[in-house]
Design an enzyme around this catalytic site. Structure first.
Site, PDB file in Angstrom:
ATOM      1  N   HIS A 197     -63.924  -1.968 -83.901  1.00  0.00           N
ATOM      2  CA  HIS A 197     -62.589  -2.100 -83.287  1.00  0.00           C
ATOM      3  C   HIS A 197     -61.417  -1.997 -84.262  1.00  0.00           C
ATOM      4  O   HIS A 197     -60.319  -2.411 -83.935  1.00  0.00           O
ATOM      5  CB  HIS A 197     -62.485  -3.399 -82.472  1.00  0.00           C
ATOM      6  CG  HIS A 197     -63.364  -3.399 -81.268  1.00  0.00           C
ATOM      7  ND1 HIS A 197     -63.131  -2.568 -80.184  1.00  0.00           N
ATOM      8  CD2 HIS A 197     -64.487  -4.093 -80.986  1.00  0.00           C
ATOM      9  CE1 HIS A 197     -64.089  -2.773 -79.288  1.00  0.00           C
ATOM     10  NE2 HIS A 197     -64.926  -3.675 -79.754  1.00  0.00           N
ATOM     11  N   GLN A 248     -71.646  -7.428 -77.699  1.00  0.00           N
ATOM     12  CA  GLN A 248     -72.709  -7.668 -78.665  1.00  0.00           C
ATOM     13  C   GLN A 248     -72.656  -9.105 -79.172  1.00  0.00           C
ATOM     14  O   GLN A 248     -71.589  -9.689 -79.303  1.00  0.00           O
ATOM     15  CB  GLN A 248     -72.563  -6.704 -79.846  1.00  0.00           C
ATOM     16  CG  GLN A 248     -72.769  -5.256 -79.475  1.00  0.00           C
ATOM     17  CD  GLN A 248     -72.837  -4.350 -80.684  1.00  0.00           C
ATOM     18  OE1 GLN A 248     -73.816  -4.376 -81.430  1.00  0.00           O
ATOM     19  NE2 GLN A 248     -71.816  -3.541 -80.889  1.00  0.00           N
ATOM     20  N   GLN A 289     -60.516   2.100 -76.942  1.00  0.00           N
ATOM     21  CA  GLN A 289     -61.083   0.768 -77.177  1.00  0.00           C
ATOM     22  C   GLN A 289     -61.970   0.738 -78.418  1.00  0.00           C
ATOM     23  O   GLN A 289     -62.091  -0.277 -79.093  1.00  0.00           O
ATOM     24  CB  GLN A 289     -61.889   0.360 -75.917  1.00  0.00           C
ATOM     25  CG  GLN A 289     -62.458  -1.041 -75.961  1.00  0.00           C
ATOM     26  CD  GLN A 289     -63.950  -1.014 -75.690  1.00  0.00           C
ATOM     27  OE1 GLN A 289     -64.705  -0.354 -76.389  1.00  0.00           O
ATOM     28  NE2 GLN A 289     -64.357  -1.743 -74.672  1.00  0.00           N
ATOM     29  N   SER A 314     -65.321  -5.945 -75.015  1.00  0.00           N
ATOM     30  CA  SER A 314     -65.789  -4.835 -75.855  1.00  0.00           C
ATOM     31  C   SER A 314     -66.826  -3.995 -75.103  1.00  0.00           C
ATOM     32  O   SER A 314     -66.525  -3.405 -74.071  1.00  0.00           O
ATOM     33  CB  SER A 314     -66.335  -5.393 -77.173  1.00  0.00           C
ATOM     34  OG  SER A 314     -66.691  -4.362 -78.061  1.00  0.00           O
ATOM     35  N   LEU A 315     -68.070  -3.963 -75.575  1.00  0.00           N
ATOM     36  CA  LEU A 315     -69.132  -3.250 -74.881  1.00  0.00           C
ATOM     37  C   LEU A 315     -69.195  -3.638 -73.404  1.00  0.00           C
ATOM     38  O   LEU A 315     -69.509  -2.812 -72.539  1.00  0.00           O
ATOM     39  CB  LEU A 315     -70.475  -3.561 -75.545  1.00  0.00           C
ATOM     40  CG  LEU A 315     -71.707  -3.191 -74.719  1.00  0.00           C
ATOM     41  CD1 LEU A 315     -71.910  -1.701 -74.736  1.00  0.00           C
ATOM     42  CD2 LEU A 315     -72.924  -3.939 -75.188  1.00  0.00           C
ATOM     43  N   ARG A 341     -72.637   5.554 -78.584  1.00  0.00           N
ATOM     44  CA  ARG A 341     -71.511   4.774 -79.130  1.00  0.00           C
ATOM     45  C   ARG A 341     -71.968   3.933 -80.320  1.00  0.00           C
ATOM     46  O   ARG A 341     -71.312   3.888 -81.363  1.00  0.00           O
ATOM     47  CB  ARG A 341     -70.923   3.892 -78.037  1.00  0.00           C
ATOM     48  CG  ARG A 341     -69.737   3.005 -78.438  1.00  0.00           C
ATOM     49  CD  ARG A 341     -69.267   2.252 -77.195  1.00  0.00           C
ATOM     50  NE  ARG A 341     -68.105   1.405 -77.419  1.00  0.00           N
ATOM     51  CZ  ARG A 341     -68.147   0.085 -77.659  1.00  0.00           C
ATOM     52  NH1 ARG A 341     -69.329  -0.530 -77.742  1.00  0.00           N
ATOM     53  NH2 ARG A 341     -67.044  -0.604 -77.828  1.00  0.00           N
TER      54      ARG A 341
END
Length: 315
Positions: free
Chosen positions: A202, A10, A251, A91-92, A116
């Site tokens: 996170h 993101q 994660q 991440s994503l 998510r």
């Protein structure tokens, strides 16, 4: 030429993304159409017209960034771009990498990351969580300061994105983050500033989101990736689908160790990378981590062509 394929998270979204690539590669439109059908709304129209506020809603941002990464990857392959030795996502971006590696279908992937995003947003009421970027301070000093704030306040505050040396993102309860920022500046941080995000990603506050996501992922088939994908949590290229499922769940509430990911790939002998998706965030981070590694962005037509030519020449 051996290279790593990187996929952003993101923050890379912009209104009008991929607009100059789409007329050149039919794969862009086809990929967005496939994702739009799975989601039930026109993702490409939203990407091109906005508004920017809509693109920043995490349940929209996540499928949007994933679809953009897959679209550019498919265009790359259609243009005879070579296969990478390994893939990794920030991440994503880990979900995008798994999709491009054949572990997830695009339709399943966009539905999973939409959920998510919804679960992450719902896990912490608006205004009670926060994230902040800390620039120019050693990671260990930051970690020690956060541990002190957490001990004093009984609140959650953690280092969550290890983006590059001297560039770390923290997250947790908003009041704990507010307490930490002036302390970090006093300790020598060049900048310690809040980030305009909708949830504290996170960190431990995201565990409820992971629990809900586990129920969704349990219904989604996962295949072994056709290209090794370095996981954010283990920093290893997992191949067992059940291990991958476990890793992407962990994660959700674990730090993104991007610095170590890139350093590990460099240690393995990889000195070239291509960033698939809009923007050039990861290319910029690679320069900070180790300027000797060359990372080419591909989100615009000219940059895409440069990357293609460089990799084909080195093949």
């Amino acid at each position: 030429m051996a290279y790593a394929a990187f996929f952003p998270g993101q923050g890379s979204q912009t209104v009008g993304m991929l607009a100059d690539l789409a007329p050149l590669y039919a794969e862009i439109d086809a990929t967005f159409s496939e994702a739009s059908e799975a989601l039930g709304y026109d993702l490409w129209a939203l990407a091109q017209s906005g508004p920017a506020e809509a693109l920043s809603q995490t349940e929209v941002t996540q499928p949007l960034i994933l679809t953009a990464g897959v679209a550019v990857w498919r265009a790359w392959r259609a243009a005879n771009g070579p296969m990478p030795r390994v893939m990794a996502g920030h991440s994503l971006g880990e979900y995008t990498a798994l999709t491009c590696a054949g572990s997830l279908t695009l339709a399943d992937a966009v539905r999973v990351v939409r959920a998510r995003g919804q679960f992450m947003q719902a896990a912490v009421p608006a205004g009670t969580g926060a994230m902040a970027a800390v620039i120019g301070l050693d990671d260990l000093i930051i970690e020690e300061a956060l541990a002190q704030v957490a001990a004093e306040s009984g609140r959650v505050i953690e280092a969550v994105n290890y983006n590059a040396p001297g560039q770390l993102v923290i997250a947790g309860h908003a009041d704990a983050v507010a307490t930490a920022l002036p302390r970090l500046k006093a300790l020598g941080a060049k900048r310690a500033l809040p980030l305009p995000v909708s949830a504290p990603f996170h960190c431990a506050l995201m565990r409820p989101a992971a629990e809900r996501l586990a129920e969704v992922l349990a219904t989604i088939p996962l295949a072994a990736p056709q290209v090794p994908v370095v996981q954010n949590v283990s920093l290893q290229p997992e191949t067992d689908p059940e291990q991958i499922r476990s890793q992407v769940l962990s994660q959700t509430y674990s730090p993104v160790r991007w610095t170590e990911t890139v350093q590990g790939l460099i240690a393995s002998g990889l000195m070239h990378a291509v960033e698939f998706g809009p923007g050039a965030v990861l290319s910029g981070l690679v320069k900070r981590i180790d300027p000797a590694m060359q990372c080419w962005p591909t989100g615009q037509a000219a940059a895409f062509q440069v990357a293609l030519e460089q990799l084909k020449e080195g093949a």
